[in-house]
Motif scaffolding. Structure first.
Motif, PDB file in Angstrom:
ATOM      1  N   PHE A  47       0.856  -1.186   0.000  1.00  0.00           N
ATOM      2  CA  PHE A  47       0.000   0.000   0.000  1.00  0.00           C
ATOM      3  C   PHE A  47       0.893   1.238   0.000  1.00  0.00           C
ATOM      4  O   PHE A  47       1.833   1.330   0.798  1.00  0.00           O
ATOM      5  CB  PHE A  47      -0.851  -0.027   1.261  1.00  0.00           C
ATOM      6  N   TRP A  48       0.613   2.189  -0.867  1.00  0.00           N
ATOM      7  CA  TRP A  48       1.375   3.423  -0.996  1.00  0.00           C
ATOM      8  C   TRP A  48       0.465   4.616  -0.739  1.00  0.00           C
ATOM      9  O   TRP A  48      -0.752   4.508  -0.789  1.00  0.00           O
ATOM     10  CB  TRP A  48       1.966   3.526  -2.400  1.00  0.00           C
ATOM     11  N   THR A  49       1.065   5.776  -0.486  1.00  0.00           N
ATOM     12  CA  THR A  49       0.320   7.004  -0.240  1.00  0.00           C
ATOM     13  C   THR A  49       0.966   8.153  -1.000  1.00  0.00           C
ATOM     14  O   THR A  49       2.184   8.163  -1.208  1.00  0.00           O
ATOM     15  CB  THR A  49       0.255   7.311   1.271  1.00  0.00           C
ATOM     16  N   THR A  50       0.147   9.100  -1.414  1.00  0.00           N
ATOM     17  CA  THR A  50       0.675  10.280  -2.103  1.00  0.00           C
ATOM     18  C   THR A  50      -0.154  11.505  -1.755  1.00  0.00           C
ATOM     19  O   THR A  50      -1.352  11.404  -1.507  1.00  0.00           O
ATOM     20  CB  THR A  50       0.697  10.085  -3.640  1.00  0.00           C
ATOM     21  N   ASP A  51       0.520  12.643  -1.734  1.00  0.00           N
ATOM     22  CA  ASP A  51      -0.165  13.920  -1.582  1.00  0.00           C
ATOM     23  C   ASP A  51      -0.273  14.625  -2.933  1.00  0.00           C
ATOM     24  O   ASP A  51      -0.674  15.771  -3.022  1.00  0.00           O
ATOM     25  CB  ASP A  51       0.552  14.818  -0.565  1.00  0.00           C
ATOM     26  N   THR A  53       2.436  14.810  -5.076  1.00  0.00           N
ATOM     27  CA  THR A  53       3.768  15.224  -5.517  1.00  0.00           C
ATOM     28  C   THR A  53       4.702  14.017  -5.463  1.00  0.00           C
ATOM     29  O   THR A  53       4.469  13.078  -4.706  1.00  0.00           O
ATOM     30  CB  THR A  53       4.351  16.332  -4.612  1.00  0.00           C
ATOM     31  N   GLY A  54       5.761  14.056  -6.280  1.00  0.00           N
ATOM     32  CA  GLY A  54       6.754  12.985  -6.244  1.00  0.00           C
ATOM     33  C   GLY A  54       7.360  12.802  -4.870  1.00  0.00           C
ATOM     34  O   GLY A  54       7.378  11.690  -4.331  1.00  0.00           O
ATOM     35  N   PRO A  55       7.860  13.908  -4.246  1.00  0.00           N
ATOM     36  CA  PRO A  55       8.448  13.759  -2.903  1.00  0.00           C
ATOM     37  C   PRO A  55       7.437  13.338  -1.836  1.00  0.00           C
ATOM     38  O   PRO A  55       7.818  12.777  -0.818  1.00  0.00           O
ATOM     39  CB  PRO A  55       8.995  15.162  -2.584  1.00  0.00           C
ATOM     40  N   GLY A  56       6.152  13.580  -2.080  1.00  0.00           N
ATOM     41  CA  GLY A  56       5.120  13.225  -1.111  1.00  0.00           C
ATOM     42  C   GLY A  56       4.512  11.854  -1.372  1.00  0.00           C
ATOM     43  O   GLY A  56       3.450  11.539  -0.855  1.00  0.00           O
ATOM     44  N   THR A  57       5.184  11.036  -2.190  1.00  0.00           N
ATOM     45  CA  THR A  57       4.710   9.693  -2.516  1.00  0.00           C
ATOM     46  C   THR A  57       5.660   8.668  -1.909  1.00  0.00           C
ATOM     47  O   THR A  57       6.860   8.722  -2.155  1.00  0.00           O
ATOM     48  CB  THR A  57       4.636   9.499  -4.047  1.00  0.00           C
ATOM     49  N   SER A  58       5.118   7.775  -1.090  1.00  0.00           N
ATOM     50  CA  SER A  58       5.965   6.777  -0.421  1.00  0.00           C
ATOM     51  C   SER A  58       5.132   5.566  -0.045  1.00  0.00           C
ATOM     52  O   SER A  58       3.904   5.605  -0.068  1.00  0.00           O
ATOM     53  CB  SER A  58       6.607   7.374   0.837  1.00  0.00           C
ATOM     54  N   ILE A  59       5.831   4.512   0.334  1.00  0.00           N
ATOM     55  CA  ILE A  59       5.126   3.325   0.816  1.00  0.00           C
ATOM     56  C   ILE A  59       4.432   3.698   2.125  1.00  0.00           C
ATOM     57  O   ILE A  59       4.987   4.416   2.950  1.00  0.00           O
ATOM     58  CB  ILE A  59       6.095   2.128   0.997  1.00  0.00           C
ATOM     59  N   LEU A  60       3.189   3.252   2.281  1.00  0.00           N
ATOM     60  CA  LEU A  60       2.445   3.538   3.508  1.00  0.00           C
ATOM     61  C   LEU A  60       2.935   2.628   4.626  1.00  0.00           C
ATOM     62  O   LEU A  60       3.262   3.082   5.713  1.00  0.00           O
ATOM     63  CB  LEU A  60       0.948   3.354   3.283  1.00  0.00           C
TER      64      LEU A  60
END
Length: 185
Positions: A47-51, A53-60
């Motif tokens: 599961f991943w999460t994003t706001d 933006t590239g920098p605001g995208t990461s594995i949850l």
């Protein structure tokens, strides 16, 4: 690989924000973030999460540690939570809950204790509950409900008593009343 896009409804406002593996799925919007299943070499399918933006995208959360896949799926927004199924090496495919944060992503309840899979699916919100179909050894495939808490996650009814399965299907809400088909005999 493919790209995860963000769009404001215009051509100029439609842009790629992060590269994801083919097969990634955008799943739900929760508390100002978008949650999706995705894969990378270090974590497998998680599961991943994003706001947005590239920098605001990461594995949850790395539910199945390392490169093992937790294969999150069957997502639904329920109140302030996202409810989904995922598997880890201890519990198998079970019911999970997230508030969109790493610490708030937890196993909601192990319906088929041990490494057996309950494989919850067909999530349907009706009235104050989220209903779903799952497998438990003593009851087979039956309909369950949750209020979003472990103690409030219960078997609705063992329609076909014992380990035989009633095979609930076609869950649908109509003004807070749940309708579905199942086998009694």
């Amino acid at each position: 690989e493919a790209n995860l896009f963000i769009s404001d409804g215009t051509s100029g406002g439609t842009n790629a924000i992060v590269r994801v593996e083919d097969g990634s799925h955008l799943v739900l919007s929760l508390n100002g973030r978008v949650l999706f299943s995705g894969r990378d070499e270090a974590h497998g399918w998680e599961f991943w999460t994003t706001d947005g933006t590239g920098p605001g995208t990461s594995i949850l959360k790395d539910i199945a540690p390392g490169t093992n896949d937790s294969s999150p799926g069957e997502f639904s927004v329920f109140g302030e939570f996202g409810i989904f199924n995922a598997k880890d090496d201890v519990h198998g495919a079970e019911l999970w809950r997230t508030d969109g944060t790493t610490d708030g992503t937890v196993l909601l309840r192990d319906l088929n204790p041990g490494a057996g899979d309950s494989s919850p699916y067909m999530f349907t919100v009706s009235g104050p509950y989220l209903y779903f179909v799952a497998v438990a050894p003593q009851m087979g495939r039956e309909i369950w409900r949750t209020d979003g808490t472990p103690e409030g996650t219960i078997l609705l009814k063992d329609i076909k008593p014992g380990p035989a399965e009633s095979e609930p299907y076609g869950l649908a809400d109509s003004n807070g009343v749940l309708f579905f088909s199942a086998r009694e005999n």
